[in-house]
Design a protein around this motif. Structure first.
Motif, PDB file in Angstrom:
ATOM      1  N   GLN A 126      -0.321 -25.195  -4.191  1.00 44.58           N
ATOM      2  CA  GLN A 126       0.844 -24.382  -4.489  1.00 44.58           C
ATOM      3  C   GLN A 126       1.457 -23.910  -3.169  1.00 44.58           C
ATOM      4  O   GLN A 126       0.810 -23.954  -2.108  1.00 44.58           O
ATOM      5  CB  GLN A 126       0.424 -23.157  -5.318  1.00 44.58           C
ATOM      6  N   PRO A 127       2.695 -23.415  -3.204  1.00 47.88           N
ATOM      7  CA  PRO A 127       3.258 -22.819  -1.986  1.00 47.88           C
ATOM      8  C   PRO A 127       2.485 -21.567  -1.584  1.00 47.88           C
ATOM      9  O   PRO A 127       2.056 -20.782  -2.441  1.00 47.88           O
ATOM     10  CB  PRO A 127       4.692 -22.467  -2.398  1.00 47.88           C
ATOM     11  N   ALA A 128       2.317 -21.363  -0.292  1.00 44.09           N
ATOM     12  CA  ALA A 128       1.667 -20.143   0.188  1.00 44.09           C
ATOM     13  C   ALA A 128       2.400 -18.903  -0.304  1.00 44.09           C
ATOM     14  O   ALA A 128       1.799 -17.838  -0.475  1.00 44.09           O
ATOM     15  CB  ALA A 128       1.609 -20.159   1.714  1.00 44.09           C
ATOM     16  N   ALA A 129       3.701 -19.045  -0.569  1.00 43.25           N
ATOM     17  CA  ALA A 129       4.492 -17.908  -1.045  1.00 43.25           C
ATOM     18  C   ALA A 129       3.951 -17.335  -2.351  1.00 43.25           C
ATOM     19  O   ALA A 129       4.114 -16.145  -2.620  1.00 43.25           O
ATOM     20  CB  ALA A 129       5.954 -18.322  -1.232  1.00 43.25           C
ATOM     21  N   ARG A 130       3.297 -18.151  -3.162  1.00 44.88           N
ATOM     22  CA  ARG A 130       2.770 -17.619  -4.420  1.00 44.88           C
ATOM     23  C   ARG A 130       1.648 -16.612  -4.155  1.00 44.88           C
ATOM     24  O   ARG A 130       1.607 -15.530  -4.750  1.00 44.88           O
ATOM     25  CB  ARG A 130       2.279 -18.740  -5.335  1.00 44.88           C
ATOM     26  N   ASP A 131       0.735 -16.951  -3.249  1.00 46.99           N
ATOM     27  CA  ASP A 131      -0.318 -16.005  -2.876  1.00 46.99           C
ATOM     28  C   ASP A 131       0.280 -14.734  -2.282  1.00 46.99           C
ATOM     29  O   ASP A 131      -0.116 -13.616  -2.615  1.00 46.99           O
ATOM     30  CB  ASP A 131      -1.251 -16.627  -1.833  1.00 46.99           C
ATOM     31  N   LEU A 132       1.220 -14.906  -1.348  1.00 49.74           N
ATOM     32  CA  LEU A 132       1.793 -13.750  -0.664  1.00 49.74           C
ATOM     33  C   LEU A 132       2.530 -12.854  -1.652  1.00 49.74           C
ATOM     34  O   LEU A 132       2.432 -11.617  -1.572  1.00 49.74           O
ATOM     35  CB  LEU A 132       2.731 -14.210   0.452  1.00 49.74           C
ATOM     36  N   ALA A 133       3.252 -13.453  -2.587  1.00 45.05           N
ATOM     37  CA  ALA A 133       3.965 -12.655  -3.589  1.00 45.05           C
ATOM     38  C   ALA A 133       3.001 -11.852  -4.447  1.00 45.05           C
ATOM     39  O   ALA A 133       3.235 -10.673  -4.740  1.00 45.05           O
ATOM     40  CB  ALA A 133       4.826 -13.568  -4.460  1.00 45.05           C
ATOM     41  N   GLN A 134       1.895 -12.464  -4.857  1.00 45.52           N
ATOM     42  CA  GLN A 134       0.937 -11.734  -5.673  1.00 45.52           C
ATOM     43  C   GLN A 134       0.290 -10.601  -4.875  1.00 45.52           C
ATOM     44  O   GLN A 134       0.064  -9.508  -5.402  1.00 45.52           O
ATOM     45  CB  GLN A 134      -0.143 -12.662  -6.224  1.00 45.52           C
ATOM     46  N   LEU A 135       0.003 -10.848  -3.602  1.00 40.60           N
ATOM     47  CA  LEU A 135      -0.611  -9.811  -2.784  1.00 40.60           C
ATOM     48  C   LEU A 135       0.331  -8.620  -2.619  1.00 40.60           C
ATOM     49  O   LEU A 135      -0.094  -7.462  -2.740  1.00 40.60           O
ATOM     50  CB  LEU A 135      -0.999 -10.385  -1.418  1.00 40.60           C
ATOM     51  N   THR A 136       1.606  -8.888  -2.362  1.00 37.03           N
ATOM     52  CA  THR A 136       2.535  -7.773  -2.174  1.00 37.03           C
ATOM     53  C   THR A 136       2.783  -7.031  -3.485  1.00 37.03           C
ATOM     54  O   THR A 136       2.905  -5.796  -3.479  1.00 37.03           O
ATOM     55  CB  THR A 136       3.864  -8.252  -1.576  1.00 37.03           C
ATOM     56  N   THR A 137       2.844  -7.730  -4.606  1.00 37.09           N
ATOM     57  CA  THR A 137       3.016  -7.011  -5.874  1.00 37.09           C
ATOM     58  C   THR A 137       1.802  -6.144  -6.173  1.00 37.09           C
ATOM     59  O   THR A 137       1.924  -5.076  -6.793  1.00 37.09           O
ATOM     60  CB  THR A 137       3.272  -7.965  -7.052  1.00 37.09           C
ATOM     61  N   SER A 138       0.632  -6.563  -5.722  1.00 35.90           N
ATOM     62  CA  SER A 138      -0.546  -5.736  -5.973  1.00 35.90           C
ATOM     63  C   SER A 138      -0.491  -4.428  -5.184  1.00 35.90           C
ATOM     64  O   SER A 138      -1.064  -3.419  -5.616  1.00 35.90           O
ATOM     65  CB  SER A 138      -1.830  -6.509  -5.664  1.00 35.90           C
ATOM     66  N   LEU A 139       0.182  -4.414  -4.026  1.00 40.11           N
ATOM     67  CA  LEU A 139       0.407  -3.145  -3.343  1.00 40.11           C
ATOM     68  C   LEU A 139       1.255  -2.228  -4.219  1.00 40.11           C
ATOM     69  O   LEU A 139       0.989  -1.018  -4.330  1.00 40.11           O
ATOM     70  CB  LEU A 139       1.112  -3.365  -2.004  1.00 40.11           C
ATOM     71  N   GLU A 140       2.284  -2.798  -4.842  1.00 39.04           N
ATOM     72  CA  GLU A 140       3.118  -2.007  -5.759  1.00 39.04           C
ATOM     73  C   GLU A 140       2.279  -1.476  -6.918  1.00 39.04           C
ATOM     74  O   GLU A 140       2.454  -0.334  -7.356  1.00 39.04           O
ATOM     75  CB  GLU A 140       4.265  -2.875  -6.282  1.00 39.04           C
ATOM     76  N   HIS A 141       1.362  -2.286  -7.413  1.00 38.39           N
ATOM     77  CA  HIS A 141       0.505  -1.827  -8.513  1.00 38.39           C
ATOM     78  C   HIS A 141      -0.396  -0.689  -8.058  1.00 38.39           C
ATOM     79  O   HIS A 141      -0.621   0.276  -8.808  1.00 38.39           O
ATOM     80  CB  HIS A 141      -0.354  -2.983  -9.027  1.00 38.39           C
ATOM     81  N   ALA A 142      -0.935  -0.799  -6.832  1.00 41.67           N
ATOM     82  CA  ALA A 142      -1.765   0.294  -6.309  1.00 41.67           C
ATOM     83  C   ALA A 142      -0.959   1.584  -6.254  1.00 41.67           C
ATOM     84  O   ALA A 142      -1.478   2.675  -6.545  1.00 41.67           O
ATOM     85  CB  ALA A 142      -2.304  -0.073  -4.929  1.00 41.67           C
ATOM     86  N   GLY A 143       0.306   1.466  -5.902  1.00 36.46           N
ATOM     87  CA  GLY A 143       1.162   2.644  -5.907  1.00 36.46           C
ATOM     88  C   GLY A 143       1.331   3.229  -7.291  1.00 36.46           C
ATOM     89  O   GLY A 143       1.298   4.454  -7.481  1.00 36.46           O
ATOM     90  N   GLN A 144       1.499   2.363  -8.292  1.00 37.46           N
ATOM     91  CA  GLN A 144       1.620   2.844  -9.667  1.00 37.46           C
ATOM     92  C   GLN A 144       0.347   3.538 -10.126  1.00 37.46           C
ATOM     93  O   GLN A 144       0.387   4.536 -10.855  1.00 37.46           O
ATOM     94  CB  GLN A 144       1.959   1.677 -10.594  1.00 37.46           C
ATOM     95  N   VAL A 145      -0.808   3.008  -9.708  1.00 39.85           N
ATOM     96  CA  VAL A 145      -2.076   3.648 -10.052  1.00 39.85           C
ATOM     97  C   VAL A 145      -2.147   5.040  -9.416  1.00 39.85           C
ATOM     98  O   VAL A 145      -2.608   6.005 -10.029  1.00 39.85           O
ATOM     99  CB  VAL A 145      -3.269   2.782  -9.602  1.00 39.85           C
ATOM    100  N   ALA A 146      -1.685   5.156  -8.166  1.00 36.82           N
ATOM    101  CA  ALA A 146      -1.700   6.455  -7.488  1.00 36.82           C
ATOM    102  C   ALA A 146      -0.824   7.468  -8.218  1.00 36.82           C
ATOM    103  O   ALA A 146      -1.174   8.651  -8.328  1.00 36.82           O
ATOM    104  CB  ALA A 146      -1.249   6.293  -6.034  1.00 36.82           C
ATOM    105  N   VAL A 147       0.315   7.018  -8.718  1.00 37.30           N
ATOM    106  CA  VAL A 147       1.189   7.915  -9.483  1.00 37.30           C
ATOM    107  C   VAL A 147       0.508   8.333 -10.777  1.00 37.30           C
ATOM    108  O   VAL A 147       0.502   9.517 -11.144  1.00 37.30           O
ATOM    109  CB  VAL A 147       2.536   7.229  -9.776  1.00 37.30           C
ATOM    110  N   ARG A 148      -0.095   7.375 -11.452  1.00 37.04           N
ATOM    111  CA  ARG A 148      -0.680   7.620 -12.765  1.00 37.04           C
ATOM    112  C   ARG A 148      -1.956   8.457 -12.686  1.00 37.04           C
ATOM    113  O   ARG A 148      -2.147   9.375 -13.490  1.00 37.04           O
ATOM    114  CB  ARG A 148      -0.988   6.271 -13.413  1.00 37.04           C
TER     115      ARG A 148
END
Length: 364
Positions: A265-287
């Motif tokens: 797969q394109p490396a961009a798929r891994d990188l996109a998932q990694l960066t979205t997981s930072l956003e998820h960690a932020g949502q967990v911190a809010v919650r």
């Protein structure tokens, strides 16, 4: 290197998965120094540390699917429950990463199989390790972003290693076909399933923005001559341990929510998932930590930017700048959020708040 052994007592007692404290995991590690009896096969990667008789065993509750046992605070044996039919991606990834000298992971020692099924993986135990759903949420709640550059370097080093030839992966880089292939269809299928499975106000909100979401997939229609590598496949902060000596990426089994997908797969798929997981960690911190949503939004933007900048810089330094197709990042990130909604609906309903929080920030 593949070996065959002869210490029948422990092998005869592996009809059921060993549990922490029953002594069978220690016995197995000791038996790995002898001849292996058929139908067992052991594939070795690094020399296994010596295991003394009676070494302490304890459970290691980091995986909801499999059962892991820590032995002597130096080795982890991950018992697959149930055993997985071969071929599996992890042993090949271990062989490749060992051959090219990638060390930012828990050192792999052995893979144990029987009758065409993978039974267990033996790796090093990393002292004081915490996964990203703990340490990254701490960073989000505190507003710290210094870690993000380290993750970018780690991801780039991993992709550079995966793009380096080895006996396991002699031809690791391919070019995408002239046609867009399955990517646009896969993304739109994910959106459709997310719409079908997301009910209530969240579902209505998503349906009202489905056209905007779908437009972000247009980049997948013309990906150009994008290099394809054997990506990690499930690269998120939960797969990155922060331990006593730094960071380590683990779990090369691929994405459990996606089947029948080419590992190239394109490396961009891994990188996109990694960066979205930072956003998820932020949502967990809010919650869960009562973090301020606006502050977390700023934290996520800064952390993602820092991670991506460090990733690009490292790829350039290692001569692999061509691995990243920036134009695919947004599409893969949006697809990942759709897959998070599907996962929440099918397996973990309480998780829905995280991808919905991210999508609401993107499509306000």
């Amino acid at each position: 290197m593949i070996c065959l052994l002869n210490r029948s007592s422990i092998w005869e007692r592996l009809a059921t998965v060993p549990r922490a404290g029953d002594g069978r995991t220690v016995d197995l590690l000791m038996a790995l120094t002898s001849e292996i009896p058929p139908p067992y096969v052991v594939r070795r990667f690094h020399p296994l540390p010596e295991t003394p008789p009676g070494a302490a065993e304890r459970g290691f509750d980091v995986d909801q699917t499999n059962h892991s046992v820590v032995v002597g605070e130096s080795v982890v044996v991950k018992w697959l429950t149930p055993p997985a039919p071969l071929p599996q991606p992890t042993p090949e990834a271990f062989a490749h990463l060992t051959a090219v000298g990638f060390t930012a992971t828990a050192a792999p020692y052995a893979a144990i199989s029987r009758d065409g099924e993978l039974l267990a993986l033996v790796t090093a135990y990393l002292p004081d390790a915490r996964d990203g759903w703990e340490w990254c949420v701490d960073e989000a709640a505190a507003g710290r972003t210094a870690f993000a550059a380290d993750l970018g370097l780690l991801a780039a080093d991993l992709h550079a290693a995966l793009a380096t030839p080895s006996p396991a992966f002699p031809d690791p880089v391919r070019l995408s076909p002239a046609s867009p292939g399955p990517w646009p269809g896969r993304a739109r299928t994910a959106l459709r399933e997310a719409l079908e499975l997301t009910d209530g106000e969240d579902g209505r909100w998503l349906a009202a923005r489905a056209d905007r979401v779908e437009r972000d997939f247009h980049a997948l229609e013309d990906p150009g001559a994008t290099p394809l590598i054997r990506i990690h496949g499930d690269l998120h902060v939960g797969q990155i341990l922060r331990w006593r000596d730094g960071y380590a990426v683990i779990d090369f089994d691929g994405n459990p929510t996606v089947s029948d997908t080419d590992r190239h797969q394109p490396a961009a798929r891994d990188l996109a998932q990694l960066t979205t997981s930072l956003e998820h960690a932020g949502q967990v911190a809010v919650r869960r930590r009562d973090a301020d949503p606006a502050a977390v939004g700023r934290w996520a933007a800064e952390a993602v930017g820092s991670l991506e900048d460090a990733y690009r810089r490292r790829l350039r330094e290692r001569g692999h700048a061509d691995l990243l197709h920036d134009g695919l990042l947004r599409a893969f990130a949006v697809e990942q959020e759709c897959r998070e909604l599907i996962y929440a609906a099918r397996h973990l309903p309480r998780w829905r708040y995280a991808p919905m929080g991210v999508l609401r920030s993107w499509y306000a």
